[in-house]
Structure formats: C-alpha cells, structure tokens
Design an enzyme around this catalytic site. Structure first.
Site, PDB file in Angstrom:
ATOM      1  CG  HIS A  53      -2.711  -1.059   1.393  1.00  0.00           C
ATOM      2  ND1 HIS A  53      -3.118  -1.131   1.406  1.00  0.00           N
ATOM      3  CD2 HIS A  53      -1.766  -1.727  -0.054  1.00  0.00           C
ATOM      4  CE1 HIS A  53      -4.332  -1.890   1.504  1.00  0.00           C
ATOM      5  NE2 HIS A  53      -3.229  -2.755   0.532  1.00  0.00           N
ATOM      6  CD  GLU A  55      -1.221   3.744   3.752  1.00  0.00           C
ATOM      7  OE1 GLU A  55      -2.283   3.593   4.703  1.00  0.00           O
ATOM      8  OE2 GLU A  55      -1.022   3.134   2.904  1.00  0.00           O
ATOM      9  CB  CYS A  92      -1.464   0.732   6.204  1.00  0.00           C
ATOM     10  SG  CYS A  92      -1.540   0.238   4.812  1.00  0.00           S
ATOM     11  CG  ASP A 208     -20.301   2.605 -33.720  1.00  0.00           C
ATOM     12  OD1 ASP A 208     -21.185   3.064 -34.672  1.00  0.00           O
ATOM     13  OD2 ASP A 208     -20.585   3.404 -32.663  1.00  0.00           O
ATOM     14  CG  LEU A 212     -15.383  -0.704 -26.776  1.00  0.00           C
ATOM     15  CD1 LEU A 212     -16.312  -1.923 -26.284  1.00  0.00           C
ATOM     16  CD2 LEU A 212     -15.605   0.429 -27.264  1.00  0.00           C
ATOM     17  NE  ARG A 215      -5.713   3.877 -30.476  1.00  0.00           N
ATOM     18  CZ  ARG A 215      -7.721   3.561 -29.612  1.00  0.00           C
ATOM     19  NH1 ARG A 215      -8.353   2.969 -29.539  1.00  0.00           N
ATOM     20  NH2 ARG A 215      -8.561   5.162 -29.311  1.00  0.00           N
ATOM     21  CB  SER A 232     -32.074  -8.810 -26.120  1.00  0.00           C
ATOM     22  OG  SER A 232     -32.501  -8.205 -27.006  1.00  0.00           O
ATOM     23  CD  GLU A 277     -15.892   3.697 -24.505  1.00  0.00           C
ATOM     24  OE1 GLU A 277     -15.920   4.532 -25.910  1.00  0.00           O
ATOM     25  OE2 GLU A 277     -15.371   4.424 -23.752  1.00  0.00           O
ATOM     26  CG  LEU A 282     -26.953   0.576 -22.550  1.00  0.00           C
ATOM     27  CD1 LEU A 282     -28.239  -0.015 -22.122  1.00  0.00           C
ATOM     28  CD2 LEU A 282     -25.828  -0.189 -23.421  1.00  0.00           C
TER      29      LEU A 282
END
Length: 341
Positions: A53, A55, A92, A208, A212, A215, A232, A277, A282
């Site tokens: 972590h 700390e 921690c 499209d 996704l 890069r 669906s 996206e 939706l």
C-alpha cells in the site's frame, strides 16, 4: 490552492494517489508522503491490488534514502484512512506504528462500513496524533469509484458520448464515423484508463465494430479493460474486433440481463468503475434507472447530423450538477453528475 502546510502536503499525497487510478481495483487508489522537519522526504502510492500500500511504499523509500530511523517523529500524510485489518497485505497501521511516526494526517475516512474509523482508533490508542479531513472533498473524489462499490455493490458508471450542437450522435453517410475531433478521442483514452470495464449496446457493436482498447501510453502498466456487449440479440458478428482481436479474452456478452444485474456481475470481476459508451437507447435506459454517476459529453461545433438523437426515448430528463466545461481541440467537453432524485 492549498492554504495551510497540511493542505500543501496533502495535495502532494493526492497527486501520488492519482497515479493509481485504473490500476488498483478492487482496491482504491491511495497516495502518501512523509514530511520531517518541514521537508518532504518520501513519496508512495498504491500500484496494484495485492501489492504494498501507499504508506508502506513511502516508508520503504524514506528508509532507503534517509536511513532506518528516517520516520521517527515524522508526519505521514495519507489520502485514505490507513487499513487496520489483514487482507492480502498486513495492516498499514502496524507499519506506521513500527516506523515511529508522531503524527498521521488523513484526507478521507474509509467508506467501508466494516472498517470506518478503526485505523484512527488504533493509532490514537498508541499515542499517535491523528488529524483527519484535510482536503476531504478532493480525497473523496479520488476514491469515488471504490466508495460507490463498497457501499452499494455497484460500480461507478461514467456515461460517455459525443453529439453535434443540435443533439445528433451520428453523421450523414457521406461524412464519416467521427463526430468528435481527434483531440477528444485522445481525451477519451485518459478516462478509459481509469475504468475497469467498457459497456456498449448490441447495436453499437454491430454498426461501429469498435475495439474499445487502451492504446499507446494509456495501455502501459495495466490490463485492457473488460469489453462488455449488453444485448438481447444472440446473432452477433463473430468476425468483429471484440471477438477476433488479441484481447478477445477480455470480451464479455451479457445477454438479456437487467442492467443493474449486469453491472453487479462486473463488480464480481473486480470492477470499481465502468464506462458506458453506448448508443442513446442504452444511455436513456441507464439514466432512467438512476445508474449513471457521471456524464461526459463531447459537443462538436457543428449543426446537423444523422437521424440518431442523443436521447431517442421521450420522457427522459436528468439535471446535472458539478458541471465543468473545457475545450478539447475543436470540441467542448461537458462533464457533470446526474442529480439524485
């Protein structure tokens, strides 16, 4: 701008913690800095779930650069209440006590209802001075993805879309695919890097054929996000990128599931934050269900587009708060939080 010494050093810790956005799920991103005699002597941030972590990383750097007793009587600034239970790593609070700090300064309290305040109590019981709530709003913002998941069982949902000034999300067939400019598409990579999964609808997938992916530098140091098709329709083109590229094992198809159930299943896979996206239907569905926590809208400086509306469903309204507007290339990026009913 910070106004006090505590705020100044906490700002440094928050800067460290932000380096972990998108890398630490299901843990929160956390940063820490160590200050002795008014001088910052070490920094640390949580890099990955299961690893040290913030700390512990800061303490290790302090000892390496300034000796084993570097933390005796020093102050450690941490963006989140130090953990007090043994998970994949030791607590921690133990590392803080063993290092000999005289003071601990915290931004955010642990939102986990099972752990809230326990770290403070342990440190104070051992005579350590504890100061809380320094730049608390900024600290809460840093851990908002984790806080949503740990308190509700749902991920933080960021809905991203692009539109013309008259609210169209497609262009005419002769005008190409992209509404937003190249700079905006680069900006999307920064947001994607913070998220653990990207959700699209079946229609967006078919039309499209998106990749996704993260890069270039945005893909460094982390797995590609999960890529989720919410649909669906079981007749999905198997030659599209999500089923055929090198990251196809990161693709999920959620057939005919309620959206909330779909999001909860992503939490089960370790997701703190999800980017939606999708197309307008939706998005409207998610807004109607109150499942969108943050909206990012890229407005292109043009009037007139295709036939697809930003919200093709009538009767959907959502007022935004915490609004910020920034020019990205030739576009305007509008961000905000849908107001809770």
């Amino acid at each position: 701008m910070p106004h006090t010494e505590d705020e100044r050093w906490m700002q440094e810790a928050l800067h460290e913690g932000a380096k972990g956005l998108g890398l630490t799920s299901p843990n929160p991103p956390v940063g820490a800095v160590i200050v002795r005699d008014g001088t910052l002597i070490a920094r640390g941030w949580h890099r990955k779930a299961g690893e040290a972590h913030a700390e512990v990383n800061a303490i290790a750097q302090a000892k390496e650069q300034h000796g084993e007793d570097a933390c005796l009587g020093a102050t450690i600034y941490v963006t989140l209440e130090p953990c007090s239970t043994h998970g994949r790593t030791p607590p921690c609070v133990n590392a803080i006590l063993e290092a000999g700090f005289s003071r601990v300064v915290i931004s955010s309290t642990d939102p986990n209802p099972d752990h809230v305040g326990a770290g403070f109590e342990t440190l104070r019981s051992k005579g350590v001075e504890v100061t809380t709530g320094i730049l608390e709003n900024e600290g809460d913002e840093l851990i908002r993805f984790f806080a949503k998941r740990i308190t509700s069982g749902l991920p933080w949902v960021i809905a991203k879309t692009a539109a013309t000034l008259d609210g169209r999300t497609t262009l005419g067939p002769e005008e190409g695919q992209w509404i937003s400019c190249e700079a905006s598409r680069e900006d999307v990579q920064k947001w994607r890097r913070q998220c653990d999964a990207i959700v699209i609808g079946g229609e967006t997938f078919r039309i499209d054929n998106p990749s996704l992916t993260l890069r270039g530098p945005y893909a460094e140091g982390r797995e590609q996000p999960l890529r989720v098709i919410f649909t669906s329709d079981d007749l999905l083109p198997q030659t599209h990128h999500l089923f055929s590229d090198e990251h196809r094992e990161r693709t999920r198809v959620h057939w005919s599931q309620p959206l909330e159930e779909s999001l909860r299943s992503l939490v089960d896979e370790g997701a703190n934050a999800v980017m939606l996206e999708s197309g307008g239907r939706l998005l409207a569905h998610a807004l109607h269900l109150g499942l969108v926590d943050e909206l990012i809208l890229y407005l292109a400086p043009r009037l007139g587009g295709g036939h697809t509306r930003l919200l093709p469903v009538d009767g959907i309204t959502s007022e935004l708060e915490n609004i910020a507007v920034k020019q990205i290339g030739s576009d305007l990026r509008v961000t905000g939080r849908p107001r809770c009913p």
